[in-house]
Design an enzyme around this catalytic site. Structure first.
Site, short mmCIF file in Angstrom:
data_model
loop_
_atom_site.label_atom_id
_atom_site.label_comp_id
_atom_site.label_asym_id
_atom_site.label_seq_id
_atom_site.Cartn_x
_atom_site.Cartn_y
_atom_site.Cartn_z
N GLY A 46 0.81 -1.22 -0.06
CA GLY A 46 0.15 0.08 -0.12
C GLY A 46 0.87 1.22 0.06
O GLY A 46 2.05 1.14 0.55
N GLN A 51 3.12 10.02 1.08
CA GLN A 51 4.24 9.31 1.31
C GLN A 51 5.26 9.74 0.01
O GLN A 51 6.43 9.25 0.13
CB GLN A 51 4.14 7.94 1.50
CG GLN A 51 3.36 7.52 2.92
CD GLN A 51 3.22 5.74 2.67
OE1 GLN A 51 2.22 5.21 2.16
NE2 GLN A 51 4.37 5.20 3.45
N CYS A 94 5.67 -0.09 7.54
CA CYS A 94 5.04 0.99 6.66
C CYS A 94 6.44 1.65 5.84
O CYS A 94 7.37 1.55 6.42
CB CYS A 94 4.59 2.29 7.63
SG CYS A 94 4.14 3.77 6.36
N LEU A 95 6.44 1.76 4.54
CA LEU A 95 7.45 2.23 3.81
C LEU A 95 8.06 3.53 4.24
O LEU A 95 9.33 3.73 3.99
CB LEU A 95 7.06 2.32 2.31
CG LEU A 95 6.68 1.19 1.67
CD1 LEU A 95 5.99 1.38 -0.01
CD2 LEU A 95 8.02 0.08 1.45
N HIS A 136 -4.82 1.21 7.43
CA HIS A 136 -3.51 1.85 7.47
C HIS A 136 -3.15 2.92 6.36
O HIS A 136 -2.85 4.01 6.68
CB HIS A 136 -2.46 0.83 7.18
CG HIS A 136 -0.73 1.18 7.24
ND1 HIS A 136 0.11 0.67 8.03
CD2 HIS A 136 -0.34 1.82 6.25
CE1 HIS A 136 1.19 1.43 7.85
NE2 HIS A 136 0.97 2.10 6.75
N GLU A 137 -3.72 2.90 5.03
CA GLU A 137 -3.47 3.73 4.09
C GLU A 137 -4.35 5.00 4.25
O GLU A 137 -3.99 6.06 3.99
CB GLU A 137 -3.71 3.11 2.61
CG GLU A 137 -2.80 2.14 2.17
CD GLU A 137 -1.35 2.33 2.49
OE1 GLU A 137 -0.72 3.47 2.34
OE2 GLU A 137 -0.41 1.52 3.02
N HIS A 140 -3.00 7.34 6.72
CA HIS A 140 -1.92 8.42 6.18
C HIS A 140 -2.70 9.59 5.70
O HIS A 140 -2.20 10.66 5.52
CB HIS A 140 -1.02 7.78 4.86
CG HIS A 140 -0.29 6.65 5.24
ND1 HIS A 140 1.07 7.16 5.95
CD2 HIS A 140 0.10 5.52 5.05
CE1 HIS A 140 1.83 6.30 6.07
NE2 HIS A 140 1.27 5.13 5.47
NI NI Z 1 2.26 3.24 5.63
#
Ligand code: NI
Length: 170
Positions: A46, A51, A94-95, A136-137, A140
């Site tokens: 995701g 991000q 998470c990236l 989660h996304e 963000h």
């Molecule tokens: Ni994330």
């Protein structure tokens, strides 16, 4: 290589509330393509626009396993319209918080309304890992990271580890 740049914790854009998308054009579809490409390059499941430094309400998700066909989801202006009372704990990463993972408790199932790649309104019922990815996304887009859902002590330990890892890489 993807033309986008990944923004990591503690970049302030990750704390901002993202703006609704008003214009559906080729530029938006290009961004969706680029975000998906970057997500695959990073082996993520995701990615949210903040991000990559774009404070807009856009996410891409693909929870297909490596040996499965890609199954991308593009969500513009997504909104959770229902969450289950039942909760579930799942390990998340998470990236933007590279190399770290922690267990997070969230509603086990959600319904999400969004606009897809073709500008059409969609509704999706998500459970299991897809429900985790969606929540989660979407977090963000409101400036929330998964580490905001864990205890302060666990967060401090995780961030210390992240700092140490960054020093070792530098
Ligand atoms: Ni994330």
């Amino acid at each position: 290589m993807s033309r986008l740049t990944l923004y990591e914790y503690p970049h302030p854009i990750l704390k901002q509330k993202a703006q609704k998308v008003e214009v559906f054009d080729d530029g938006l579809r290009q961004l969706l393509d680029d975000m998906l490409e970057m997500m695959y390059e990073c082996n993520g499941c995701g990615l949210a626009a903040p991000q990559v430094g774009i404070s807009k309400r856009i996410v891409v998700i693909d929870i297909a396993k490596e040996d499965e066909e890609p199954d991308p989801l593009y969500m513009v202006n997504p909104e959770i319209v229902w969450s289950s009372d039942e909760k579930k704990v799942c390990e998340e990463g998470c990236l933007s918080v590279p190399g770290m993972r922690a267990e997070v408790e969230r509603p086990a199932a959600v319904k999400v309304k969004y606009i897809d790649y073709n500008g059409e309104e969609k509704e999706l019922s998500a459970q299991d890992f897809l429900a985790v990815a969606v929540q989660h996304e979407l977090d963000h887009l409101d400036g929330i990271l998964y580490i905001d859902h864990i205890s302060r002590l666990k967060r401090q330990m995780l961030l210390k580890k992240l700092e140490k890892q960054r020093k070792e890489k530098a």
